[in-house]
Scaffold this active site. Sequence first.
Site, mmCIF file in Angstrom:
data_model
loop_
_atom_site.group_PDB
_atom_site.id
_atom_site.type_symbol
_atom_site.label_atom_id
_atom_site.label_comp_id
_atom_site.label_asym_id
_atom_site.label_seq_id
_atom_site.Cartn_x
_atom_site.Cartn_y
_atom_site.Cartn_z
ATOM 1 N N CYS A 142 -14.196 56.021 18.574
ATOM 2 C CA CYS A 142 -14.682 56.139 19.942
ATOM 3 C C CYS A 142 -16.065 56.794 19.995
ATOM 4 O O CYS A 142 -17.032 56.209 19.519
ATOM 5 C CB CYS A 142 -13.672 56.871 20.818
ATOM 6 S SG CYS A 142 -13.985 56.620 22.593
ATOM 7 N N LYS A 163 -16.586 54.333 33.811
ATOM 8 C CA LYS A 163 -15.768 54.577 32.626
ATOM 9 C C LYS A 163 -14.871 53.372 32.342
ATOM 10 O O LYS A 163 -14.289 52.783 33.252
ATOM 11 C CB LYS A 163 -14.911 55.826 32.818
ATOM 12 C CG LYS A 163 -14.084 56.209 31.593
ATOM 13 C CD LYS A 163 -13.296 57.485 31.857
ATOM 14 C CE LYS A 163 -12.498 57.897 30.624
ATOM 15 N NZ LYS A 163 -11.736 59.149 30.856
ATOM 16 N N SER A 192 -10.974 54.408 26.252
ATOM 17 C CA SER A 192 -11.255 55.453 27.236
ATOM 18 C C SER A 192 -12.639 56.002 26.914
ATOM 19 O O SER A 192 -12.778 56.933 26.128
ATOM 20 C CB SER A 192 -10.193 56.563 27.166
ATOM 21 O OG SER A 192 -10.492 57.597 28.073
ATOM 22 N N HIS A 235 -9.036 53.675 21.059
ATOM 23 C CA HIS A 235 -8.174 54.787 20.659
ATOM 24 C C HIS A 235 -6.806 54.272 20.199
ATOM 25 O O HIS A 235 -5.800 54.456 20.899
ATOM 26 C CB HIS A 235 -7.984 55.765 21.817
ATOM 27 C CG HIS A 235 -9.164 56.640 22.071
ATOM 28 N ND1 HIS A 235 -9.475 57.716 21.273
ATOM 29 C CD2 HIS A 235 -10.110 56.602 23.040
ATOM 30 C CE1 HIS A 235 -10.556 58.324 21.738
ATOM 31 N NE2 HIS A 235 -10.963 57.658 22.796
ATOM 32 N N GLU A 237 -4.920 55.550 18.227
ATOM 33 C CA GLU A 237 -4.051 56.693 17.970
ATOM 34 C C GLU A 237 -3.357 57.211 19.223
ATOM 35 O O GLU A 237 -2.417 58.022 19.138
ATOM 36 C CB GLU A 237 -4.856 57.836 17.331
ATOM 37 C CG GLU A 237 -5.669 58.697 18.292
ATOM 38 C CD GLU A 237 -6.977 58.066 18.749
ATOM 39 O OE1 GLU A 237 -7.711 58.731 19.501
ATOM 40 O OE2 GLU A 237 -7.254 56.916 18.351
ATOM 41 N N ARG A 249 -5.831 64.078 35.066
ATOM 42 C CA ARG A 249 -6.831 65.139 34.925
ATOM 43 C C ARG A 249 -8.082 64.819 35.734
ATOM 44 O O ARG A 249 -8.571 65.654 36.508
ATOM 45 C CB ARG A 249 -7.198 65.300 33.448
ATOM 46 C CG ARG A 249 -8.297 66.323 33.161
ATOM 47 C CD ARG A 249 -8.927 66.032 31.809
ATOM 48 N NE ARG A 249 -9.596 64.726 31.781
ATOM 49 C CZ ARG A 249 -9.910 64.072 30.669
ATOM 50 N NH1 ARG A 249 -9.615 64.585 29.485
ATOM 51 N NH2 ARG A 249 -10.523 62.896 30.736
#
Length: 312
Positions: A142, A163, A192, A235, A237, A249
């Site tokens: 990333c 984003k 992300s 990502h 993971e 968040r």
Amino acid sequence: MPIKIPDQLPASDVLRSENIFVMPESRAATQEIRPLKVLILNLMPKKIETETQFLRLLSNSPLQVDIELLKIDDRPSKTTPSEHLNNFYRQFDTVKNRNFDGLIITGAPLGLVQFEDVIYWEHLETIMQWAKQHVTSTLYVCWAAQAGLKLLYNLPKRTRKEKLSGVYHHHSHQPFHPLLRGFDDTFLAPHSRYADFSLEYLENNTDLDILATSDLAGVYLAATKDKRNIFVTGHPEYDANTLHNEYIRDFSEGMEPPIPVNYYPNNNPDNTPYASWRSHGHLLFSNWLNYCVYQQTPYDLEHFSEENFTKD
């Protein structure tokens, strides 16, 4: 084969509860086998969560992997106990005279920050330069992929207006490339990020092998010809709830984030999300360990040299 991690690392209990083969240091010391030495430079704030995610993917291999965790500097962490950092993380000065089979550099929440404004940018550059002489294969994930492209190809930072968040469909471009062995023609992976990795931009400015792309998310996976530098812009993971936690968040901070694409059932954040990318995440990491690290690294790391590697 297992991964070998410190006996008391919190991730060990989580991984064992998932029936993942984790070998404590005390048992591994009795085996007459050379494990792969893999260093993880963890740039994420929630280090325990991130290290567990990466260790989970590294465990799905027939190879024994000896993991060491690296922190970028001595600044106190707001999200990780200092005791954990002191017990399990190393400073770069303690490893800089050693060689490693693999290095993973994680993402970081710095998508809207210019490289020159990143407080540890010069130190990160030092580590990336060091890896050229001391690491068989480096995996940039990333934000680290954007930083690696800046270092290796001097590509300026490219930032999206909005984003990119969600789970996207990707197409495999070179099905016979070692990193894609076993991959479906199309597969899902989460993103992300604010960084922009368009296919045209990388094709026009690098000599990378472009291995997988998304019509919406751009390049997902690319590699140098010698497989010593691997760029993963998403990502793989991530846990099932990671994108959800990021969304909540950002929403609580008044950022009005878009709902992650193709993530919540019926596109409703009140519904429990599920992981649709897990199998390809495991396959990507096992392929990296086998074909980019194990098959290329010298048996005696003390004799590591860039001359050991030739372009295919």
